[in-house]
Design a protein around this motif. Structure first.
Motif, short mmCIF file in Angstrom:
data_model
loop_
_atom_site.label_atom_id
_atom_site.label_comp_id
_atom_site.label_asym_id
_atom_site.label_seq_id
_atom_site.Cartn_x
_atom_site.Cartn_y
_atom_site.Cartn_z
N VAL A 32 -4.38 -0.28 11.20
CA VAL A 32 -4.57 0.10 9.79
C VAL A 32 -3.23 -0.02 9.08
O VAL A 32 -2.25 0.60 9.52
CB VAL A 32 -5.01 1.58 9.63
CG1 VAL A 32 -5.71 1.77 8.30
CG2 VAL A 32 -5.84 2.02 10.77
N GLU A 67 3.10 5.04 12.87
CA GLU A 67 4.49 4.88 12.43
C GLU A 67 5.06 6.24 12.01
O GLU A 67 4.34 7.16 11.64
CB GLU A 67 4.57 3.90 11.24
CG GLU A 67 4.90 2.48 11.64
CD GLU A 67 6.27 2.35 12.33
OE1 GLU A 67 7.08 3.29 12.30
OE2 GLU A 67 6.53 1.30 12.94
N ARG A 111 13.40 3.83 17.36
CA ARG A 111 14.80 3.75 17.80
C ARG A 111 15.06 4.44 19.13
O ARG A 111 16.13 4.32 19.72
CB ARG A 111 15.72 4.28 16.70
CG ARG A 111 15.86 3.27 15.59
CD ARG A 111 16.28 3.87 14.28
NE ARG A 111 15.72 3.10 13.19
CZ ARG A 111 16.36 2.14 12.54
NH1 ARG A 111 17.58 1.84 12.86
NH2 ARG A 111 15.77 1.47 11.58
N HIS A 167 14.74 9.13 11.63
CA HIS A 167 15.20 8.37 12.81
C HIS A 167 16.42 9.04 13.41
O HIS A 167 16.53 9.21 14.62
CB HIS A 167 15.61 6.95 12.41
CG HIS A 167 14.47 6.02 12.14
ND1 HIS A 167 13.55 5.68 13.09
CD2 HIS A 167 14.13 5.33 11.03
CE1 HIS A 167 12.68 4.82 12.59
NE2 HIS A 167 13.00 4.59 11.33
N MET A 189 9.28 -1.19 18.84
CA MET A 189 7.84 -0.91 18.79
C MET A 189 7.16 -1.30 20.11
O MET A 189 6.20 -0.67 20.52
CB MET A 189 7.18 -1.70 17.65
CG MET A 189 7.43 -1.16 16.27
SD MET A 189 9.13 -1.44 15.78
CE MET A 189 9.14 -0.74 14.16
N1 LIG Z 1 10.19 2.19 12.67
C1 LIG Z 1 10.83 1.57 11.72
O1 LIG Z 1 11.98 1.18 11.88
C2 LIG Z 1 10.15 1.33 10.40
C3 LIG Z 1 10.63 0.37 9.52
C4 LIG Z 1 9.93 0.17 8.32
C5 LIG Z 1 8.80 0.93 8.02
N2 LIG Z 1 8.39 1.90 8.89
C6 LIG Z 1 7.24 2.78 8.57
O2 LIG Z 1 6.04 1.99 8.58
C7 LIG Z 1 5.14 2.50 7.61
C8 LIG Z 1 4.71 1.36 6.69
O3 LIG Z 1 5.86 0.81 6.09
P1 LIG Z 1 5.83 -0.67 5.46
O4 LIG Z 1 7.25 -0.99 5.20
O5 LIG Z 1 5.01 -1.57 6.30
O6 LIG Z 1 5.09 -0.38 4.08
P2 LIG Z 1 4.29 -1.45 3.19
O7 LIG Z 1 4.15 -0.81 1.86
O8 LIG Z 1 4.90 -2.81 3.32
O9 LIG Z 1 2.86 -1.56 3.91
C9 LIG Z 1 1.94 -0.49 3.98
C10 LIG Z 1 0.54 -1.09 3.97
O10 LIG Z 1 -0.39 -0.04 4.19
C11 LIG Z 1 -1.49 -0.24 3.31
N3 LIG Z 1 -2.14 1.06 3.13
C12 LIG Z 1 -1.66 2.15 2.48
N4 LIG Z 1 -2.53 3.17 2.55
C13 LIG Z 1 -3.58 2.72 3.27
C14 LIG Z 1 -4.80 3.30 3.69
N5 LIG Z 1 -5.11 4.57 3.39
N6 LIG Z 1 -5.65 2.55 4.41
C15 LIG Z 1 -5.37 1.26 4.73
N7 LIG Z 1 -4.22 0.65 4.35
C16 LIG Z 1 -3.34 1.38 3.64
C17 LIG Z 1 -0.90 -0.81 2.05
O11 LIG Z 1 -1.84 -1.49 1.28
C18 LIG Z 1 0.17 -1.74 2.61
O12 LIG Z 1 -0.30 -3.04 2.84
C19 LIG Z 1 5.86 3.65 6.90
O13 LIG Z 1 5.46 4.87 7.47
C20 LIG Z 1 7.33 3.37 7.17
O14 LIG Z 1 8.12 4.53 7.16
C21 LIG Z 1 9.03 2.09 10.07
#
Ligand SMILES: NC(=O)c1ccc[n+]([C@@H]2O[C@H](COP(=O)([O-])OP(=O)(O)OC[C@H]3O[C@@H](n4cnc5c(N)ncnc54)[C@H](O)[C@@H]3O)[C@@H](O)[C@H]2O)c1
Length: 340
Positions: free
Chosen positions: A10, A96, A126, A178, A291
Protein backbone atom coordinates in the motif's frame (compact mmCIF):
# COMPACT_ATOMS: atom_id res chain seq x y z
CA UNK A 1 11.40 -26.35 -0.21
CA UNK A 2 11.44 -22.56 0.20
CA UNK A 3 8.09 -21.25 1.40
CA UNK A 4 6.63 -18.46 -0.76
CA UNK A 5 4.87 -15.63 1.03
CA UNK A 6 2.34 -13.22 -0.43
CA UNK A 7 1.97 -9.49 0.16
CA UNK A 8 -0.14 -6.48 -0.68
CA UNK A 9 1.83 -3.22 -0.96
CA UNK A 10 0.00 0.00 0.00
CA UNK A 11 1.52 3.31 -1.08
CA UNK A 12 3.43 3.36 -4.38
CA UNK A 13 5.32 6.64 -3.95
CA UNK A 14 9.04 7.42 -3.82
CA UNK A 15 10.05 4.91 -1.14
CA UNK A 16 8.38 2.00 -2.93
CA UNK A 17 11.39 2.08 -5.29
CA UNK A 18 13.45 0.83 -2.35
CA UNK A 19 10.98 -1.98 -1.59
CA UNK A 20 10.03 -3.64 -4.87
CA UNK A 21 13.58 -4.87 -5.68
CA UNK A 22 14.03 -6.71 -2.33
CA UNK A 23 10.45 -8.04 -2.47
CA UNK A 24 11.28 -9.50 -5.88
CA UNK A 25 14.71 -10.74 -4.76
CA UNK A 26 13.12 -12.62 -1.86
CA UNK A 27 10.50 -14.20 -4.12
CA UNK A 28 7.58 -12.54 -2.32
CA UNK A 29 4.41 -12.80 -4.37
CA UNK A 30 3.13 -9.21 -4.56
CA UNK A 31 -0.56 -9.77 -5.32
CA UNK A 32 -1.73 -6.15 -5.35
CA UNK A 33 -0.31 -2.63 -5.28
CA UNK A 34 -2.68 -0.05 -3.79
CA UNK A 35 -2.46 3.71 -3.99
CA UNK A 36 -4.96 6.55 -3.66
CA UNK A 37 -3.94 7.30 -7.23
CA UNK A 38 -4.58 4.24 -9.37
CA UNK A 39 -2.16 5.48 -12.05
CA UNK A 40 0.67 5.55 -9.49
CA UNK A 41 0.03 1.90 -8.58
CA UNK A 42 -0.12 0.93 -12.26
CA UNK A 43 3.12 2.79 -13.02
CA UNK A 44 5.07 0.92 -10.31
CA UNK A 45 3.64 -2.45 -11.36
CA UNK A 46 4.81 -1.80 -14.92
CA UNK A 47 8.20 -0.43 -13.79
CA UNK A 48 8.96 -3.53 -11.70
CA UNK A 49 7.23 -5.99 -14.02
CA UNK A 50 4.98 -7.36 -11.26
CA UNK A 51 2.13 -9.87 -11.66
CA UNK A 52 0.01 -7.72 -9.35
CA UNK A 53 -3.40 -6.07 -9.43
CA UNK A 54 -3.42 -2.25 -9.30
CA UNK A 55 -6.10 -0.78 -7.06
CA UNK A 56 -7.22 2.22 -5.04
CA UNK A 57 -9.36 0.02 -2.75
CA UNK A 58 -7.20 -1.47 0.02
CA UNK A 59 -9.97 -3.38 1.84
CA UNK A 60 -11.11 -5.03 -1.39
CA UNK A 61 -7.53 -6.17 -2.09
CA UNK A 62 -7.22 -7.69 1.39
CA UNK A 63 -10.47 -9.60 0.93
CA UNK A 64 -9.63 -10.76 -2.58
CA UNK A 65 -5.95 -11.69 -2.14
CA UNK A 66 -5.71 -12.65 1.56
CA UNK A 67 -1.96 -11.89 1.72
CA UNK A 68 0.38 -13.18 4.45
CA UNK A 69 1.48 -9.63 5.10
CA UNK A 70 0.96 -6.02 4.12
CA UNK A 71 3.76 -3.58 3.31
CA UNK A 72 2.62 -0.09 4.37
CA UNK A 73 4.50 2.58 2.42
CA UNK A 74 1.90 5.33 2.77
CA UNK A 75 2.49 8.74 4.31
CA UNK A 76 2.75 8.91 8.13
CA UNK A 77 -0.81 10.27 8.51
CA UNK A 78 -2.20 7.10 6.88
CA UNK A 79 -0.10 4.50 8.77
CA UNK A 80 -2.59 4.08 11.65
CA UNK A 81 -5.59 3.39 9.47
CA UNK A 82 -3.75 1.16 6.98
CA UNK A 83 -2.05 -0.90 9.68
CA UNK A 84 -5.16 -1.37 11.84
CA UNK A 85 -7.23 -2.36 8.77
CA UNK A 86 -4.59 -4.92 7.74
CA UNK A 87 -4.24 -6.38 11.25
CA UNK A 88 -8.04 -6.66 11.64
CA UNK A 89 -8.10 -8.54 8.32
CA UNK A 90 -5.66 -11.10 9.79
CA UNK A 91 -2.47 -9.91 8.05
CA UNK A 92 0.95 -9.24 9.55
CA UNK A 93 2.27 -5.76 8.73
CA UNK A 94 5.67 -4.29 7.96
CA UNK A 95 5.37 -0.52 7.70
CA UNK A 96 7.56 2.45 6.99
CA UNK A 97 8.68 4.73 9.79
CA UNK A 98 7.47 6.74 11.63
CA UNK A 99 4.93 4.40 13.19
CA UNK A 100 2.22 7.09 13.47
CA UNK A 101 1.46 10.76 13.63
CA UNK A 102 0.60 10.66 17.36
CA UNK A 103 1.31 8.50 20.41
CA UNK A 104 -2.43 7.81 20.82
CA UNK A 105 -2.55 6.41 17.31
CA UNK A 106 0.64 4.38 17.86
CA UNK A 107 -0.74 2.89 21.09
CA UNK A 108 -3.89 1.95 19.20
CA UNK A 109 -1.74 0.20 16.57
CA UNK A 110 0.10 -1.77 19.28
CA UNK A 111 -3.26 -2.78 20.81
CA UNK A 112 -4.54 -3.77 17.35
CA UNK A 113 -1.49 -6.02 16.94
CA UNK A 114 -2.12 -7.62 20.36
CA UNK A 115 -5.85 -8.11 19.74
CA UNK A 116 -5.34 -9.64 16.29
CA UNK A 117 -2.40 -11.79 17.36
CA UNK A 118 -0.58 -10.54 14.24
CA UNK A 119 2.86 -8.95 14.02
CA UNK A 120 3.31 -5.27 13.34
CA UNK A 121 6.92 -4.26 12.73
CA UNK A 122 8.27 -0.89 11.68
CA UNK A 123 10.99 -0.80 9.07
CA UNK A 124 13.56 1.40 10.75
CA UNK A 125 15.85 0.88 7.77
CA UNK A 126 19.03 2.40 9.22
CA UNK A 127 19.31 -0.45 11.73
CA UNK A 128 20.26 -2.75 8.87
CA UNK A 129 23.57 -1.11 7.92
CA UNK A 130 26.91 -2.88 8.42
CA UNK A 131 28.63 0.25 9.80
CA UNK A 132 25.83 0.66 12.36
CA UNK A 133 26.05 -2.96 13.37
CA UNK A 134 29.81 -2.40 13.98
CA UNK A 135 29.11 0.55 16.28
CA UNK A 136 26.52 -1.50 18.12
CA UNK A 137 28.86 -4.50 18.49
CA UNK A 138 31.71 -2.32 19.79
CA UNK A 139 29.50 -0.98 22.56
CA UNK A 140 27.88 -4.34 23.28
CA UNK A 141 31.28 -6.03 23.70
CA UNK A 142 32.26 -3.39 26.27
CA UNK A 143 35.16 -2.02 24.21
CA UNK A 144 34.43 1.53 25.46
CA UNK A 145 33.95 0.39 29.05
CA UNK A 146 30.71 1.60 30.63
CA UNK A 147 28.91 3.85 28.15
CA UNK A 148 28.00 7.29 29.50
CA UNK A 149 27.40 9.58 26.52
CA UNK A 150 26.07 9.59 22.96
CA UNK A 151 26.08 12.69 20.72
CA UNK A 152 24.59 12.98 17.25
CA UNK A 153 24.79 15.92 14.82
CA UNK A 154 22.63 16.00 11.71
CA UNK A 155 22.83 18.95 9.29
CA UNK A 156 21.40 18.69 5.78
CA UNK A 157 19.75 21.24 3.48
CA UNK A 158 16.98 19.13 1.89
CA UNK A 159 14.49 20.62 -0.55
CA UNK A 160 11.83 17.90 -0.81
CA UNK A 161 8.57 19.57 -1.69
CA UNK A 162 5.56 17.42 -0.76
CA UNK A 163 4.22 16.36 2.65
CA UNK A 164 7.34 17.20 4.65
CA UNK A 165 7.11 20.89 3.75
CA UNK A 166 3.69 21.04 5.40
CA UNK A 167 4.36 18.98 8.58
CA UNK A 168 4.46 20.71 11.96
CA UNK A 169 7.76 19.05 13.00
CA UNK A 170 9.37 17.64 9.85
CA UNK A 171 12.84 17.16 11.34
CA UNK A 172 11.80 15.51 14.58
CA UNK A 173 8.94 13.38 13.24
CA UNK A 174 10.15 12.39 9.79
CA UNK A 175 13.97 12.32 10.18
CA UNK A 176 15.11 12.42 13.80
CA UNK A 177 13.08 9.25 14.40
CA UNK A 178 15.96 7.49 12.56
CA UNK A 179 18.59 9.05 14.81
CA UNK A 180 16.58 8.51 18.00
CA UNK A 181 16.12 4.87 17.06
CA UNK A 182 19.85 4.57 16.24
CA UNK A 183 20.65 6.06 19.66
CA UNK A 184 18.65 3.23 21.26
CA UNK A 185 20.32 0.69 18.96
CA UNK A 186 23.87 1.97 19.61
CA UNK A 187 23.54 2.46 23.36
CA UNK A 188 21.23 -0.46 24.17
CA UNK A 189 19.41 2.03 26.42
CA UNK A 190 15.82 3.23 26.48
CA UNK A 191 14.58 6.81 26.90
CA UNK A 192 13.65 8.21 30.30
CA UNK A 193 13.17 11.99 29.86
CA UNK A 194 14.01 14.85 27.48
CA UNK A 195 14.53 18.58 27.31
CA UNK A 196 14.19 19.84 23.74
CA UNK A 197 13.86 23.03 21.73
CA UNK A 198 12.50 22.94 18.19
CA UNK A 199 12.84 25.92 15.88
CA UNK A 200 12.38 26.96 12.29
CA UNK A 201 15.49 28.94 11.34
CA UNK A 202 15.20 32.18 9.36
CA UNK A 203 15.19 31.39 5.64
CA UNK A 204 13.66 27.94 6.20
CA UNK A 205 11.56 26.62 3.32
CA UNK A 206 9.52 24.42 5.68
CA UNK A 207 6.21 25.45 7.26
CA UNK A 208 7.00 23.60 10.53
CA UNK A 209 10.08 23.44 12.75
CA UNK A 210 12.95 22.04 10.67
CA UNK A 211 15.65 22.20 13.38
CA UNK A 212 16.02 21.07 17.01
CA UNK A 213 18.35 20.55 19.95
CA UNK A 214 17.45 17.77 22.39
CA UNK A 215 19.01 16.32 25.54
CA UNK A 216 17.70 12.84 26.40
CA UNK A 217 18.23 11.07 29.71
CA UNK A 218 18.44 7.38 28.88
CA UNK A 219 18.36 4.29 31.09
CA UNK A 220 21.70 3.36 32.72
CA UNK A 221 22.36 7.07 33.25
CA UNK A 222 23.40 7.61 29.63
CA UNK A 223 22.91 11.11 28.18
CA UNK A 224 22.07 11.38 24.46
CA UNK A 225 22.46 14.86 22.93
CA UNK A 226 21.01 15.57 19.51
CA UNK A 227 21.45 18.63 17.31
CA UNK A 228 19.84 18.67 13.89
CA UNK A 229 18.55 20.74 11.01
CA UNK A 230 16.97 19.90 7.69
CA UNK A 231 17.48 23.42 6.39
CA UNK A 232 21.24 23.82 6.90
CA UNK A 233 22.88 24.73 3.58
CA UNK A 234 26.48 23.58 3.15
CA UNK A 235 28.89 21.29 5.01
CA UNK A 236 26.31 18.54 5.35
CA UNK A 237 26.76 15.69 7.80
CA UNK A 238 25.85 12.17 6.76
CA UNK A 239 22.13 11.36 6.57
CA UNK A 240 22.91 8.90 9.34
CA UNK A 241 24.26 11.75 11.46
CA UNK A 242 27.78 12.15 12.80
CA UNK A 243 28.22 10.35 16.13
CA UNK A 244 30.47 10.38 19.21
CA UNK A 245 30.00 7.65 21.82
CA UNK A 246 31.92 7.90 25.08
CA UNK A 247 32.46 5.23 27.71
CA UNK A 248 34.61 5.30 30.85
CA UNK A 249 37.34 3.53 28.86
CA UNK A 250 37.38 5.46 25.59
CA UNK A 251 35.60 7.10 22.66
CA UNK A 252 34.17 5.94 19.33
CA UNK A 253 33.64 8.31 16.38
CA UNK A 254 31.36 7.55 13.44
CA UNK A 255 31.28 10.35 10.86
CA UNK A 256 30.28 10.78 7.22
CA UNK A 257 29.43 7.07 6.92
CA UNK A 258 33.15 6.20 7.09
CA UNK A 259 34.51 3.32 9.15
CA UNK A 260 33.93 3.90 12.88
CA UNK A 261 37.17 4.57 14.75
CA UNK A 262 38.23 5.61 18.21
CA UNK A 263 40.68 5.52 21.08
CA UNK A 264 40.75 3.66 24.38
CA UNK A 265 42.83 4.13 27.52
CA UNK A 266 45.55 1.49 27.80
CA UNK A 267 46.98 2.33 31.20
CA UNK A 268 45.22 4.15 34.05
CA UNK A 269 48.28 4.67 36.22
CA UNK A 270 48.54 8.46 35.92
CA UNK A 271 49.53 11.42 33.75
CA UNK A 272 47.55 14.45 32.51
CA UNK A 273 46.38 12.57 29.39
CA UNK A 274 46.23 8.82 29.84
CA UNK A 275 48.06 6.69 27.24
CA UNK A 276 45.70 5.74 24.41
CA UNK A 277 45.48 3.03 21.79
CA UNK A 278 43.36 2.64 18.70
CA UNK A 279 39.89 1.23 19.41
CA UNK A 280 39.30 -2.23 18.01
CA UNK A 281 36.03 -2.00 16.03
CA UNK A 282 34.84 -5.48 15.04
CA UNK A 283 33.97 -6.22 11.42
CA UNK A 284 30.34 -7.20 10.84
CA UNK A 285 28.88 -8.66 7.67
CA UNK A 286 25.14 -8.23 7.06
CA UNK A 287 23.46 -10.48 4.52
CA UNK A 288 21.02 -7.73 3.57
CA UNK A 289 20.96 -4.02 4.29
CA UNK A 290 18.34 -1.28 4.65
CA UNK A 291 14.77 -2.23 3.60
CA UNK A 292 16.04 -5.60 2.43
CA UNK A 293 17.36 -6.28 5.94
CA UNK A 294 14.01 -5.32 7.45
CA UNK A 295 12.14 -7.53 4.96
CA UNK A 296 14.45 -10.46 5.78
CA UNK A 297 13.54 -10.12 9.45
CA UNK A 298 9.83 -10.18 8.56
CA UNK A 299 10.30 -13.31 6.44
CA UNK A 300 12.38 -14.90 9.22
CA UNK A 301 9.48 -14.19 11.60
CA UNK A 302 7.01 -15.82 9.20
CA UNK A 303 9.20 -18.94 9.06
CA UNK A 304 10.22 -19.19 12.72
CA UNK A 305 7.98 -16.94 14.84
CA UNK A 306 11.06 -15.04 16.09
CA UNK A 307 10.03 -11.39 16.56
CA UNK A 308 12.00 -8.74 14.62
CA UNK A 309 14.04 -6.15 16.52
CA UNK A 310 11.68 -3.33 15.48
CA UNK A 311 8.47 -5.09 16.49
CA UNK A 312 5.93 -2.43 17.47
CA UNK A 313 6.29 -2.85 21.27
CA UNK A 314 9.98 -1.98 20.87
CA UNK A 315 9.71 0.65 18.16
CA UNK A 316 7.07 2.67 19.99
CA UNK A 317 9.89 3.66 22.39
CA UNK A 318 11.70 5.43 19.55
CA UNK A 319 8.46 7.15 18.55
CA UNK A 320 7.87 8.15 22.18
CA UNK A 321 11.22 10.03 22.05
CA UNK A 322 9.84 12.01 19.11
CA UNK A 323 6.63 13.07 20.82
CA UNK A 324 8.28 13.73 24.16
CA UNK A 325 10.78 16.03 22.40
CA UNK A 326 7.95 17.89 20.68
CA UNK A 327 6.05 18.22 23.98
CA UNK A 328 9.15 19.40 25.81
CA UNK A 329 9.74 22.06 23.19
CA UNK A 330 6.11 23.24 23.29
CA UNK A 331 6.06 23.40 27.11
CA UNK A 332 9.60 24.69 27.52
CA UNK A 333 10.51 22.12 30.17
CA UNK A 334 11.94 18.62 30.74
CA UNK A 335 9.31 15.92 30.22
CA UNK A 336 9.32 12.17 30.89
CA UNK A 337 9.23 9.91 27.84
CA UNK A 338 5.98 7.97 28.22
CA UNK A 339 5.45 4.89 26.11
CA UNK A 340 2.05 3.30 26.92
N1 LIG B 1 13.34 4.58 5.63
C1 LIG B 1 13.67 5.64 4.95
O1 LIG B 1 14.83 5.99 4.84
C2 LIG B 1 12.59 6.46 4.28
C3 LIG B 1 12.91 7.35 3.26
C4 LIG B 1 11.86 8.05 2.65
C5 LIG B 1 10.54 7.88 3.08
N2 LIG B 1 10.28 7.03 4.13
C6 LIG B 1 8.90 6.87 4.66
O2 LIG B 1 8.10 6.21 3.67
C7 LIG B 1 6.77 6.70 3.75
C8 LIG B 1 6.34 7.18 2.36
O3 LIG B 1 7.23 8.19 1.93
P1 LIG B 1 7.36 8.56 0.38
O4 LIG B 1 8.57 9.42 0.29
O5 LIG B 1 7.26 7.33 -0.45
O6 LIG B 1 6.06 9.45 0.19
P2 LIG B 1 5.30 9.75 -1.20
O7 LIG B 1 4.43 10.92 -0.93
O8 LIG B 1 6.27 9.76 -2.34
O9 LIG B 1 4.40 8.43 -1.43
C9 LIG B 1 3.34 8.06 -0.58
C10 LIG B 1 2.29 7.35 -1.44
O10 LIG B 1 1.28 6.84 -0.57
C11 LIG B 1 0.02 7.09 -1.18
N3 LIG B 1 -0.98 7.09 -0.12
C12 LIG B 1 -1.15 8.00 0.87
N4 LIG B 1 -2.16 7.64 1.68
C13 LIG B 1 -2.63 6.47 1.21
C14 LIG B 1 -3.67 5.61 1.61
N5 LIG B 1 -4.43 5.86 2.68
N6 LIG B 1 -3.89 4.49 0.88
C15 LIG B 1 -3.14 4.20 -0.22
N7 LIG B 1 -2.14 5.00 -0.65
C16 LIG B 1 -1.89 6.11 0.06
C17 LIG B 1 0.17 8.40 -1.90
O11 LIG B 1 -0.78 8.56 -2.91
C18 LIG B 1 1.59 8.30 -2.43
O12 LIG B 1 1.65 7.74 -3.72
C19 LIG B 1 6.77 7.80 4.83
O13 LIG B 1 6.31 7.24 6.03
C20 LIG B 1 8.22 8.21 4.92
O14 LIG B 1 8.57 8.72 6.18
C21 LIG B 1 11.27 6.31 4.70
Amino acid sequence: MVEVFSAVVVGAGGISNAWFPPLKAEGVEVRAVVDLHLETAKRQIAKYDLMAEASDDFSAMLTRHRPDFVVDLTIPAAHGQVTCTALAAGCHVIGEKPMANSMEEARQMVRASEESGKLYMVSQSRRWTAQHARVCETVRRGRLGVLTTANCDFYVGAHFGGFRDEMASPLILDMAIHHFDLARYFTGADPVAVYARELNPAGSWYRGDAAASCIFEMSNGIVFSYRGSWCAEGCHTSWNGDWRLIGDGGTLMYEKDQDPYGQVVTDDTGGFHRPLAELDVPAVVLEAEHMHGALREMLHFLRTGEPPQTECHDNIQSLAMVFAAMESSARGCRVPVQVM
